[in-house]
Motif scaffolding. Structure first.
Motif, short mmCIF file in Angstrom:
data_model
loop_
_atom_site.label_atom_id
_atom_site.label_comp_id
_atom_site.label_asym_id
_atom_site.label_seq_id
_atom_site.Cartn_x
_atom_site.Cartn_y
_atom_site.Cartn_z
N GLU A 198 0.83 -1.18 -0.16
CA GLU A 198 -0.01 0.14 0.07
C GLU A 198 0.67 1.38 0.10
N LYS A 199 2.00 1.37 0.83
CA LYS A 199 2.84 2.37 0.90
C LYS A 199 4.02 2.51 0.11
N ALA A 200 4.36 1.40 -0.73
CA ALA A 200 5.64 1.25 -1.55
C ALA A 200 5.66 2.05 -2.77
N VAL A 201 6.72 2.41 -2.97
CA VAL A 201 7.14 3.08 -4.22
C VAL A 201 7.16 2.00 -5.38
N MET A 202 6.43 2.03 -6.46
CA MET A 202 6.35 1.06 -7.39
C MET A 202 7.14 1.61 -8.62
N ARG A 203 7.86 0.66 -9.01
CA ARG A 203 8.47 0.97 -10.37
C ARG A 203 8.68 -0.19 -11.29
N GLU A 204 7.90 -0.48 -12.44
CA GLU A 204 8.10 -1.62 -13.28
C GLU A 204 7.63 -2.80 -12.62
N GLU A 205 6.64 -2.48 -11.80
CA GLU A 205 5.69 -3.55 -11.14
C GLU A 205 6.76 -4.01 -9.96
N ARG A 206 7.49 -3.44 -9.65
CA ARG A 206 8.37 -3.85 -8.52
C ARG A 206 8.32 -2.82 -7.33
N ALA A 207 8.21 -3.40 -5.91
CA ALA A 207 8.05 -2.41 -4.78
C ALA A 207 9.14 -2.20 -4.08
N PHE A 208 9.47 -0.76 -3.82
CA PHE A 208 10.68 -0.39 -3.20
C PHE A 208 9.93 0.33 -1.92
N CYS A 209 11.30 0.37 -1.06
CA CYS A 209 10.86 1.03 0.10
C CYS A 209 10.88 2.36 0.05
N CYS A 210 11.50 3.17 -0.77
CA CYS A 210 11.69 4.61 -1.03
C CYS A 210 12.14 5.00 -2.19
N ASP A 211 12.21 6.21 -2.71
CA ASP A 211 12.31 6.75 -4.07
C ASP A 211 14.05 6.47 -4.28
N GLU A 212 14.88 6.35 -3.36
CA GLU A 212 16.45 6.55 -3.67
C GLU A 212 16.54 4.67 -4.03
N CYS A 213 15.90 3.71 -3.35
CA CYS A 213 16.08 2.53 -3.71
C CYS A 213 15.46 2.55 -5.26
N ALA A 214 14.31 2.79 -5.30
CA ALA A 214 13.66 2.56 -6.76
C ALA A 214 14.46 3.25 -7.78
N ASP A 215 15.36 4.42 -7.71
CA ASP A 215 15.88 5.02 -8.55
C ASP A 215 17.39 4.56 -8.84
N GLY A 216 17.76 3.37 -7.96
CA GLY A 216 19.06 2.86 -8.07
C GLY A 216 20.20 3.71 -7.31
#
Length: 57
Positions: free
Chosen positions: A23-41
């Motif tokens: 519910e609170k995950a940052v989603m990128r390409e159908e993958r769930a990340f804990c924050c924008d930093e992780c999602a952006d590599g």
């Protein structure tokens, strides 16, 4: 067979240890990340700034 609803998953960042709710995950390409930093590599800096986690992307 009974269905299972998953509500919490491990962050998709390879070496991150965080567990995040879908519910609170940052989603990128159908993958769930804990924050924008992780999602952006971790383009700007290593780590997700969550206590006890030392991920680097």
């Amino acid at each position: 067979m009974a269905s299972v609803d998953v509500e919490m998953v491990k962050c998709a960042c390879t070496d991150c240890v965080c567990i995040v709710s879908l519910e609170k995950a940052v989603m990128r390409e159908e993958r769930a990340f804990c924050c924008d930093e992780c999602a952006d590599g971790h383009k700007d800096h290593p780590g997700c700034e969550h206590a006890g986690c030392t991920c680097h992307g």
